[in-house]
Motif scaffolding. Structure first.
Motif, mmCIF file in Angstrom:
data_model
loop_
_atom_site.group_PDB
_atom_site.id
_atom_site.type_symbol
_atom_site.label_atom_id
_atom_site.label_comp_id
_atom_site.label_asym_id
_atom_site.label_seq_id
_atom_site.Cartn_x
_atom_site.Cartn_y
_atom_site.Cartn_z
ATOM 1 N N THR A 237 -13.953 -9.000 -18.796
ATOM 2 C CA THR A 237 -12.720 -9.777 -18.692
ATOM 3 C C THR A 237 -12.497 -10.273 -17.270
ATOM 4 O OG1 THR A 237 -10.338 -9.807 -19.155
ATOM 5 C CG2 THR A 237 -11.261 -7.741 -18.298
ATOM 6 N N VAL B 36 -7.733 -13.457 -21.340
ATOM 7 C CA VAL B 36 -9.007 -13.029 -21.931
ATOM 8 C C VAL B 36 -8.863 -11.617 -22.486
ATOM 9 C CG1 VAL B 36 -11.419 -12.465 -21.455
ATOM 10 C CG2 VAL B 36 -10.419 -14.558 -20.519
ATOM 11 N N SER B 37 -8.258 -10.730 -21.722
ATOM 12 C CA SER B 37 -8.066 -9.356 -22.191
ATOM 13 C C SER B 37 -7.263 -9.312 -23.486
ATOM 14 C CB SER B 37 -7.360 -8.521 -21.122
ATOM 15 O OG SER B 37 -8.204 -8.325 -20.010
#
Length: 131
Positions: free
Chosen positions: A8, A13-14
């Motif tokens: 990440t 994104v996470s």
């Protein structure tokens, strides 16, 4: 029991990768989240802070379901190399990465960590589309 290595570089994104993992994790599984930065003058302070925030998202979202360890690596390696190092260290079963659509020109000029990982990986991978 599965061991996942998640790559990440942002909170967004996470969040996306955690949404995927929440649907496949068993309580005995382990997640190792990695944020890799180039190091030295090539890593601005806000990139370090963004990486820490990205890793916190993973801990917050998945930490009560499975074992989660986070790694922020700032040592001058390519992100792909750092991710593969952690994957080898923990004997990963699957790498989880996010990808976004890019034009051919963007790929040519800027490259892509996801592309590097996909080209070099000997690990099973889950490639999760990002918005």
């Amino acid at each position: 029991m599965q061991t996942f290595v998640l790559a990440t570089n942002s909170e967004t994104v996470s969040q996306t990768l955690c949404s995927y993992l929440e649907g496949v994790l068993d309580p005995e599984d382990s997640v190792y989240a990695v944020n890799s930065q180039p190091g030295g003058d090539r890593t601005p302070p806000d990139a370090v802070a963004d990486g820490k925030a990205a890793l916190e998202v993973v801990s917050d979202r998945l930490g009560d379901q499975v074992s989660v360890e986070t790694y922020q690596i700032i040592r001058g390696n390519s992100p792909a190399d750092d991710i593969f190092d952690i994957a080898a260290e923990v004997d990963a079963d699957e790498l989880v990465i996010g990808v976004r659509k890019r034009s051919q020109t963007d790929r040519l000029i800027f490259g892509s960590v996801a592309q590097d990982i996909m080209r070099q990986s000997d690990y099973p991978m889950r490639v999760v589309p990002r918005d």
